[in-house]
Design a protein around this motif. Structure first.
Motif, PDB file in Angstrom:
ATOM      1  N   UNK A 135     -31.494 -49.221 -26.758  1.00 30.28           N
ATOM      2  CA  UNK A 135     -31.458 -47.969 -27.537  1.00 30.28           C
ATOM      3  C   UNK A 135     -30.553 -48.092 -28.762  1.00 30.28           C
ATOM      4  N   UNK A 136     -30.547 -49.284 -29.357  1.00 30.72           N
ATOM      5  CA  UNK A 136     -29.872 -49.577 -30.627  1.00 30.72           C
ATOM      6  C   UNK A 136     -28.349 -49.473 -30.584  1.00 30.72           C
ATOM      7  N   UNK A 157     -34.411 -42.831 -37.485  1.00 29.71           N
ATOM      8  CA  UNK A 157     -33.308 -42.316 -36.676  1.00 29.71           C
ATOM      9  C   UNK A 157     -33.780 -41.220 -35.722  1.00 29.71           C
ATOM     10  N   UNK A 158     -35.009 -40.716 -35.953  1.00 28.18           N
ATOM     11  CA  UNK A 158     -35.550 -39.651 -35.103  1.00 28.18           C
ATOM     12  C   UNK A 158     -36.602 -40.148 -34.117  1.00 28.18           C
ATOM     13  N   UNK A 159     -36.775 -41.472 -34.017  1.00 26.24           N
ATOM     14  CA  UNK A 159     -37.788 -42.011 -33.102  1.00 26.24           C
ATOM     15  C   UNK A 159     -37.578 -41.532 -31.664  1.00 26.24           C
ATOM     16  N   UNK A 160     -36.318 -41.417 -31.252  1.00 23.54           N
ATOM     17  CA  UNK A 160     -36.020 -40.967 -29.886  1.00 23.54           C
ATOM     18  C   UNK A 160     -35.463 -39.541 -29.860  1.00 23.54           C
ATOM     19  N   UNK A 172     -21.282 -42.194 -25.780  1.00 15.97           N
ATOM     20  CA  UNK A 172     -21.694 -41.786 -24.444  1.00 15.97           C
ATOM     21  C   UNK A 172     -22.828 -42.651 -23.935  1.00 15.97           C
ATOM     22  N   UNK A 173     -22.968 -42.734 -22.639  1.00 19.42           N
ATOM     23  CA  UNK A 173     -24.012 -43.569 -22.043  1.00 19.42           C
ATOM     24  C   UNK A 173     -25.383 -42.907 -22.180  1.00 19.42           C
ATOM     25  N   UNK A 174     -26.414 -43.733 -22.182  1.00 25.65           N
ATOM     26  CA  UNK A 174     -27.774 -43.218 -22.315  1.00 25.65           C
ATOM     27  C   UNK A 174     -28.112 -42.348 -21.098  1.00 25.65           C
ATOM     28  N   UNK A 175     -28.724 -41.170 -21.319  1.00 20.65           N
ATOM     29  CA  UNK A 175     -28.969 -40.248 -20.201  1.00 20.65           C
ATOM     30  C   UNK A 175     -29.883 -40.817 -19.111  1.00 20.65           C
ATOM     31  N   UNK A 176     -30.753 -41.745 -19.467  1.00 26.82           N
ATOM     32  CA  UNK A 176     -31.673 -42.305 -18.484  1.00 26.82           C
ATOM     33  C   UNK A 176     -31.247 -43.704 -18.039  1.00 26.82           C
TER      34      UNK A 176
END
Length: 604
Positions: A135-136, A157-160, A172-176
């Protein structure tokens, strides 16, 4: 997010700077000299009674755009720039890779007491596996190490989506997927600017609209925007709940805000661009002659942005240019773009007038410089790449196919575009034997497939990592029904509507053929009578089963008719489809050859 100022002083550098030759450059200058009273420099201390400054202070602005997570040197043509020679011939130079970009930027800053590094968006998104798989986060980490001061958002920058962009900014860590190490992801040390991206509910920018760089008595303001048409080039999910405003109106609005705060020197970071008359990075944009200069959306934008803005750093088109375009008062203003993938950076000198607090625009000069690979690699970047590659290796090194030669992704119709369309047609027939054809958007193909081995896999081996670099979006391959009339309209939308000025020629599967006559204008450039499927003319009233990715199926990239398809069937992701095709149609002893790219007949 608050609009309070980012840290005002550049982080202390402890890098050992290696003095080697800078990249080749072309210089665009608005004038050769400062005003007659000018004396650039910092002045000197006199008798311990404080610091004495001269009137004019040169401020170094280093900028780049459209990095797209390319931490390692990009492969094939994506990792080269074209250089115009004195005799009119051209040569190509291998360029890019953050190990080299870091060295070049650090060398460029050496001895420069007033130096800012800024970017024009698309730092992340559509990234190779080493960054995209995580996730970059690796790219944000690299940009922090590069001492990037500020960037605008770009469409990628809006792909996700906005929440993921906020995580990249704040950490912060990725939510998934969670954390990738025992260290929490800290986020970007630099502000992302999104002046024209508003939350639909609050009507306020989702990130800071502007930021001010300060050193002693020198202040330079930055306003960041992305193209207003971001919803047309990003999946609907990525821009959900957001509103994108006009670039010019937004920049003019915040220029007034900065002026009221006493900030007279202003740079706009704009993720929208143009097309120079030459593909050579050192093309002289100021050379007179018919068809010279730069064209495209950035020209009208530049002509209408308030004269209070002193320079424009642009992007999106992946082109290289250093051009002056007149502002509304008729005064020349520098507009720059540094290609893409970290192959170039722009070195601009802004001469700051301490009496007025403004840029002495007659003295602005700028040059695009090549990120050559003949300098020492930055050890901290080598270590970063190695660490993330170790995590990615078990997934990335797996062989998914074999090729007999390079399969290029460039051109109106590319061999790789044909191969991907054929892969999607084959997969469509698995889902539904009645599938007739496949259409692939060229912007979804991010890199070529190269024959030479990148690592230890051997020549001609296509790894999962290489496939991911080609198709990093995780789009699904979908089926839908279109009438023959709708199919004809889709092909005409390649060169009409929002695509009239800058055609988006779809890559087409085997069996579909037509003529593209570029001597004509608008929709007429697609010759209706020439459109055939397996040698037969398209029947306007018949129904055709068409495979596309979900982005196109939603009407993306200026193809509204594709959004009108019926009888939808959602399939698996596009990279899996490419892998299935390569695995089924190639082996070490029988590699797949590049398609001929002869389905579209182009009349110039």
């Amino acid at each position: 997010m608050s609009a309070t100022s980012h840290q005002q002083h550049r982080r202390r550098r402890t890098y050992a700077l290696i003095a080697t030759a800078a990249g080749l450059a072309t210089v665009g200058a608005l004038a050769a000299a400062l005003p007659a009273t000018a004396s650039a420099g910092e002045g000197s201390d006199k008798g311990g009674h404080g610091h004495q400054h001269s009137r004019y202070q040169d401020v170094q602005l280093l900028s780049f755009n459209d990095l797209h997570g390319n931490l390692e040197p990009p492969a094939g043509s994506s990792g080269r720039v074209t250089e115009l020679q004195a005799d009119g011939t051209t040569k190509t130079i291998d360029a890019g890779g953050v190990e080299y970009l870091a060295t070049h930027l650090r060398q460029a800053r050496e001895g420069e007491k007033y130096s800012i590094t800024a970017a024009g968006g698309d730092m992340v998104g559509a990234s190779p596996l080493i960054s995209g798989l995580f996730h970059d986060e690796p790219t944000i980490e690299a940009l922090n190490k590069l001492d990037l001061d500020v960037t605008s958002v770009g469409n990628h920058e809006f792909d996700e989506g906005a929440k993921e962009l906020a995580r990249l900014q704040n950490g912060g860590c990725h939510p998934k997927d969670g954390c990738y190490s025992d260290k929490k992801f800290e986020g970007a040390d630099f502000p992302y600017l999104a002046a024209n991206v508003l939350d639909e509910k609050t009507g306020k920018p989702i990130l800071k609209p502007y930021w001010v760089w300060k050193k002693r008595d020198v202040k330079v303001g930055f306003i960041g925007v992305t193209l207003e048409d971001t919803p047309g080039v990003v999946s609907a999910e990525g821009v959900k709940g957001l509103k994108f405003k006009d670039e010019v109106e937004t920049i003019n609005k915040y220029a007034k805000v900065l002026q009221r705060q006493g900030v007279k020197s202003i740079v706009a970071l704009i993720h929208e661009g143009g097309a120079p008359a030459s593909a050579s990075y050192n093309y002289d944009c100021e050379a007179p002659g018919a068809g010279d200069g730069v064209s495209g959306p950035i020209v009208d934008i530049a002509k209408n942005i308030t004269p209070q803005v002193d320079a424009l750093v642009t992007g999106h088109t992946h082109a290289a240019y250093v051009c002056s375009i007149d502002d509304p008062s008729g005064k020349p203003r520098m507009v720059t773009s540094a290609a893409s993938f970290g192959r170039l950076y722009t070195d601009t000198t802004l001469t700051y007038d301490r009496y007025t607090g403004d840029i002495a625009r007659t003295a602005v000069k700028s040059a695009n410089r090549v990120v050559t690979r003949d300098v020492p690699k930055a050890p901290d970047m080598t270590q970063l790449i190695s660490r993330w590659n170790t995590l990615a290796a078990p997934i990335g090194n797996r062989a998914i196919g074999y090729i007999s030669a390079d399969i290029p992704s460039a051109g109106t119709e590319s061999p790789l575009g044909d191969l991907i369309a054929d892969a999607q047609l084959a997969y469509g027939k698995e889902l539904d034997p009645e599938t007739d054809l496949a259409l692939m958007n060229p912007g979804g193909i991010r890199a070529p497939l190269t024959y030479a081995a990148k690592g230890a896999e051997g020549d001609g081996v296509v790894t999962y990592a290489e496939g991911f670099t080609v198709q990093p979006f995780s789009n699904t391959v979908n089926l839908q029904d279109l009438t023959g009339a709708q199919l004809i309209q889709v092909l005409k939308e390649q060169v009409s509507g929002t695509n009239a000025a800058s055609p988006k020629v779809l890559q087409i599967s085997s069996g579909l053929t037509y003529t593209l006559d570029l001597t004509k204008s608008g929709a007429d450039r697609v010759v209706t009578d020439s459109i055939k499927l397996n040698g037969e003319a398209i029947n306007p009233t018949a129904t055709y089963r068409v495979a596309t990715n979900n982005f196109l199926a939603g009407g993306g990239d200026g193809f509204p008719t594709l959004g009108q398809g019926t009888n939808d069937l959602v399939g698996t992701d596009d990279l899996t489809v490419l892998e299935k095709y390569l695995t089924a149609n190639s082996s070490a002893t029988n590699p797949i050859a590049p398609p001929a790219a002869n389905r579209i007949t182009v009349v110039q």
